[in-house]
Design an enzyme around this catalytic site. Structure first.
Site, mmCIF file in Angstrom:
data_model
loop_
_atom_site.group_PDB
_atom_site.id
_atom_site.type_symbol
_atom_site.label_atom_id
_atom_site.label_comp_id
_atom_site.label_asym_id
_atom_site.label_seq_id
_atom_site.Cartn_x
_atom_site.Cartn_y
_atom_site.Cartn_z
ATOM 1 N N GLY A 31 16.412 8.565 -1.653
ATOM 2 C CA GLY A 31 16.402 9.188 -2.886
ATOM 3 C C GLY A 31 15.670 7.996 -3.840
ATOM 4 N N HIS A 37 7.581 6.470 -1.803
ATOM 5 C CA HIS A 37 7.776 7.863 -0.994
ATOM 6 C C HIS A 37 7.104 8.824 -0.950
ATOM 7 C CE1 HIS A 37 11.670 5.798 -2.512
ATOM 8 N NE2 HIS A 37 12.062 5.755 -1.196
ATOM 9 N N GLY A 147 7.622 3.378 5.330
ATOM 10 C CA GLY A 147 6.516 2.571 4.678
ATOM 11 C C GLY A 147 6.788 1.061 5.170
ATOM 12 N N ASP A 150 9.407 -1.736 4.324
ATOM 13 C CA ASP A 150 10.255 -2.160 5.302
ATOM 14 C C ASP A 150 9.818 -2.265 6.759
ATOM 15 O OD1 ASP A 150 12.560 -1.830 3.140
ATOM 16 O OD2 ASP A 150 11.722 0.226 3.034
ATOM 17 N N SER A 186 13.256 1.411 -4.899
ATOM 18 C CA SER A 186 14.236 1.828 -5.671
ATOM 19 C C SER A 186 15.056 0.641 -6.503
ATOM 20 C CB SER A 186 15.225 2.988 -5.041
ATOM 21 O OG SER A 186 14.094 3.482 -4.233
HETATM 22 O O1 PAF Z 1 14.047 2.990 4.202
HETATM 23 C C1 PAF Z 1 15.312 3.782 3.814
HETATM 24 O O2 PAF Z 1 15.016 4.466 2.579
HETATM 25 C C2 PAF Z 1 16.391 4.037 4.575
HETATM 26 O O3 PAF Z 1 16.642 3.019 5.285
HETATM 27 C C3 PAF Z 1 16.221 5.187 5.610
HETATM 28 C C4 PAF Z 1 15.048 4.935 6.699
HETATM 29 C C5 PAF Z 1 15.958 6.606 4.771
HETATM 30 C C6 PAF Z 1 17.557 5.267 6.388
HETATM 31 O O4 PAF Z 1 18.634 5.514 5.623
#
Ligand code: PAF
Length: 285
Positions: A31, A37, A147, A150, A186
């Protein structure tokens, strides 16, 4: 767009969607959605018939003293953004539905989860791998989108999918950046104005290293020194690690002779926000 909160309802929605002939793309998120995103949703829309976005602040990937309680939770605004960008469903389960009383099973991607960010965040990638495998089992997507910001997460999840024969295709999408180069996250919302002004130094450092690489430099220490020198001019942005590693094994390298991940993690001086960024030299993830 449907907002689904129960794993059983999500699984039923996916089964019905597949039966109607559509492939399913999954964009897992916690979120507090930003353009990064939404770019994952755009990619999913191009490649699949129906996109599901999960929105779940996953407790098992936060360590003690980390920002689980403070992590922004804005489901209504997020659902509106997901709808606007064309998601077919949002899956937003409560923690009690994902980890009911008596929960005991975790996915540990050995070694990879302990490197880079894993050193400062023990157990983090175990939590990520566990929740993502649960999402894969509930949603049964054909494809899933992550993405590049990460990068270690993407590498750990690719290993998990390969090792556990999970029938899903993972796509790693380019990092989306602000105009000044800062990778969208975020967590950027935690930065003080002075930290926010200084934070693009991370991207500047990576860009300088990438230029040296393009000019033919293959000595990892020299590229790392270039990033360090740029960060040294921004005392609010304190490096935690700057490493050049293999894109599959995450082994640290002295000399570059194939595609490598150059990854940086920093801690800011006032709000103590952890910022990560990376570039892939000589290939892609
Ligand atoms: O990258 C993220 O926001 C989180 O690590 C994920 C992949 C949604 C797992 O909780």
């Amino acid at each position: 767009m449907e907002i689904i909160t129960s794993p059983a309802d999500m699984a039923a929605w996916s089964a019905a969607t597949r039966k109607s002939g559509l492939t399913i793309g999954l964009v897992p998120t916690m979120g507090a959605l930003h353009e990064g995103h939404l770019s994952l949703v755009n990619e999913s829309q191009k490649r699949t018939g129906a996109t599901v976005m999960s929105i779940f602040v996953n407790p098992t990937q936060f360590g003690q003293g980390e920002d689980y309680d403070a992590y922004p939770r804005v489901l209504e605004a997020d659902a509106e953004k997901a709808r606007a960008v064309g998601c077919a469903a949002v899956f937003a389960p409560p923690a009690s539905a994902m980890y009911p009383v008596g929960y005991k099973t975790y996915v540990d991607v050995e070694e990879l989860g302990g490197k880079l960010c894993g050193r400062a965040r023990p157990g983090h990638f175990r939590g990520v791998a566990t929740v993502v495998l649960k999402f894969f089992n509930i949603v049964r997507p054909d494809e899933a989108f992550f993405g590049q910001k990460d990068a270690q997460q993407a590498i750990v999840l690719k290993r998990m999918v390969l090792d556990l024969n999970v029938p899903v295709t993972l796509t790693v999408c380019p990092t989306v950046r602000s105009r000044d180069g800062l990778a969208l996250s975020s967590r950027n919302a935690y930065l003080t104005p002075a930290e926010r002004a200084a934070a693009p130094a991370i991207c500047k450092g990576l860009t300088a290293a990438a230029s040296l690489y393009l000019a033919g430099e293959r000595n990892a220490a020299k590229l790392i020194a270039a990033v360090k020198a740029i960060l040294a001019a921004s005392p609010l942005i304190v490096p935690e690690y700057i490493e050049i590693v293999d894109t599959v094994s995450l082994q640290s390298l002295d000399v570059i002779d194939g595609p490598v991940l150059m990854a940086v993690a920093c801690r800011t001086g006032v709000s103590r926000t952890r910022l990560i960024d990376n570039t892939v030299l000589g290939g892609s993830l």
